[in-house]
Design an enzyme around this catalytic site. Sequence first.
Site, PDB file in Angstrom:
ATOM      1  N   LEU A 111      70.611 -25.265-105.197  1.00 39.45           N
ATOM      2  CA  LEU A 111      71.484 -24.161-105.613  1.00 39.45           C
ATOM      3  C   LEU A 111      72.942 -24.581-105.669  1.00 39.45           C
ATOM      4  CD1 LEU A 111      69.839 -21.238-103.586  1.00 39.45           C
ATOM      5  CD2 LEU A 111      69.434 -21.927-105.973  1.00 39.45           C
ATOM      6  N   GLY A 112      73.211 -25.844-105.467  1.00 36.62           N
ATOM      7  CA  GLY A 112      74.591 -26.348-105.500  1.00 36.62           C
ATOM      8  C   GLY A 112      75.074 -26.577-106.923  1.00 36.62           C
ATOM      9  N   GLN A 113      76.333 -27.057-107.038  1.00 40.85           N
ATOM     10  CA  GLN A 113      76.929 -27.229-108.369  1.00 40.85           C
ATOM     11  C   GLN A 113      76.122 -28.217-109.200  1.00 40.85           C
ATOM     12  OE1 GLN A 113      80.401 -29.693-108.669  1.00 40.85           O
ATOM     13  NE2 GLN A 113      81.216 -28.610-110.458  1.00 40.85           N
ATOM     14  N   LYS A 147      80.094 -40.439 -96.959  1.00 39.00           N
ATOM     15  CA  LYS A 147      79.654 -41.075 -98.206  1.00 39.00           C
ATOM     16  C   LYS A 147      79.516 -42.593 -98.026  1.00 39.00           C
ATOM     17  CE  LYS A 147      78.993 -37.479-100.706  1.00 39.00           C
ATOM     18  NZ  LYS A 147      77.597 -37.073-100.980  1.00 39.00           N
ATOM     19  N   GLY A 167      69.180 -29.084-101.973  1.00 38.19           N
ATOM     20  CA  GLY A 167      70.481 -28.604-102.442  1.00 38.19           C
ATOM     21  C   GLY A 167      70.414 -28.083-103.866  1.00 38.19           C
ATOM     22  N   TYR A 214      84.262 -36.443 -95.119  1.00 39.13           N
ATOM     23  CA  TYR A 214      83.421 -36.526 -96.318  1.00 39.13           C
ATOM     24  C   TYR A 214      83.295 -37.987 -96.761  1.00 39.13           C
ATOM     25  CZ  TYR A 214      81.925 -35.490-101.164  1.00 39.13           C
ATOM     26  OH  TYR A 214      81.256 -35.421-102.368  1.00 39.13           O
ATOM     27  N   ASP A 242      66.367 -25.153-101.152  1.00 36.62           N
ATOM     28  CA  ASP A 242      67.732 -24.935-100.654  1.00 36.62           C
ATOM     29  C   ASP A 242      67.634 -24.049 -99.415  1.00 36.62           C
ATOM     30  OD1 ASP A 242      70.728 -25.249-102.423  1.00 36.62           O
ATOM     31  OD2 ASP A 242      70.621 -24.444-100.384  1.00 36.62           O
ATOM     32  N   ILE A 243      68.771 -23.896 -98.743  1.00 32.39           N
ATOM     33  CA  ILE A 243      68.752 -23.196 -97.453  1.00 32.39           C
ATOM     34  C   ILE A 243      68.673 -21.677 -97.634  1.00 32.39           C
ATOM     35  CG2 ILE A 243      71.267 -22.934 -97.196  1.00 32.39           C
ATOM     36  CD1 ILE A 243      70.742 -23.949 -94.212  1.00 32.39           C
TER      37      ILE A 243
HETATM   38  C1  VAH Z   1      84.727 -32.804-103.882  1.00 37.94           C
HETATM   39  N1  VAH Z   1      83.640 -32.302-106.014  1.00 37.94           N
HETATM   40  O1  VAH Z   1      85.778 -32.436-104.409  1.00 37.94           O
HETATM   41  C2  VAH Z   1      83.534 -33.129-104.804  1.00 37.94           C
HETATM   42  C3  VAH Z   1      83.523 -34.590-105.202  1.00 37.94           C
HETATM   43  C4  VAH Z   1      84.842 -36.495-106.107  1.00 37.94           C
HETATM   44  C5  VAH Z   1      84.876 -35.121-105.585  1.00 37.94           C
HETATM   45  O2  VAH Z   1      82.938 -35.412-104.254  1.00 37.94           O
HETATM   46  O3  VAH Z   1      84.593 -32.889-102.684  1.00 37.94           O
END
Ligand code: VAH
Length: 319
Positions: A10-12, A146, A8, A142, A34-35
């Site tokens: 190239l991600g933030q 996590k 990852g 998400y 990265d992909i």
């Molecule tokens: C999001 N920036 O908004 C991420 C992060 C706590 C937020 O996990 O999904």
Amino acid sequence: MKRIFITGALGQIGTELVAKCREIYGNDNVLATDIREPEAGSIVAEGPFEILDVTDADKMEQLIADFKPDTMMHMAALLSATAEQKPLLAWNLNMGGLVNALEAARKYDLQFFTPSSIGAFGPNTPKKNTPQVTIQRPNTMYGVNKVSGELLCDYYFTKFGVDTRSVRFPGLISYIKEPGGGTTDYAVDIYFQAVREGKYTSYIDRGTYMDMMFMDDAIDAIIKLMEADGGKLINRNAYNLSAMSIEPEMVKAAIQEHDPNFTVDYDVDPVRQGIAESWPDSIDTSCARGEWGFDPKYDLTAMTKRMLEGIREKENQKA
Ligand code: VAH
């Protein structure tokens, strides 16, 4: 930690993590993956890079066998808003990628980092000064990813002895790489729009508090955690991290200190507003501070100054 494999890239977070690790450990000691290919001129393109889809276990292990790292930083994931739009894709990528990364760390004896998030908490988690150990029943894909990831990292540590380490990141604010698909992204967009347009329409409502942190503090925290004495880490599955608890009106006021005519109006996105409201208002970071010296440097005032300066510099370079 001397030779690092990063997914990852190239991600933030990945973009700045690659740059920092190359600065500290040497350009050729960090393999960024990265992909897709990095854009010409990207920081990531200035050192070793390989294309990798993290759901391809064979390719991941072949790259690791060739590069011979001692550390894996697994950053590839879909963020909260995108994950809510495409929940099964999010499960397959976020969990399939994580299992592949943990298996590679186990087979090649790698120290391991992957980020969790305040998204690992849900509507019945205590919202203020959220404890390190508390109820975790998120109602987003998400968040499910996590929490599952935190448990999986714990399992690989206790069952296989993999040195897994993680943090629950708040919203991360940066001018280097604009994020995509997150709920906290408003707190990045607002700065870019302040410079470009002098006004911003927020999809998160006024008064909606979320934990945030400037990206420099996030990258420093990853390095500090990974360099910490593992014998002193109690909550290694994922440390609460935050530098500030803010809401859109506070960011507006901080920007107005620099640009008094800056304005904000609201067009609330019910999906991302719902996600934001399911997360804590402010989390307790005492475990990270006590166990490995987490100590963020940027508050809202300092972050706002850096963000506006950095964006103006980027915009001037474009001109
Ligand atoms: C999001 N920036 O908004 C991420 C992060 C706590 C937020 O996990 O999904």
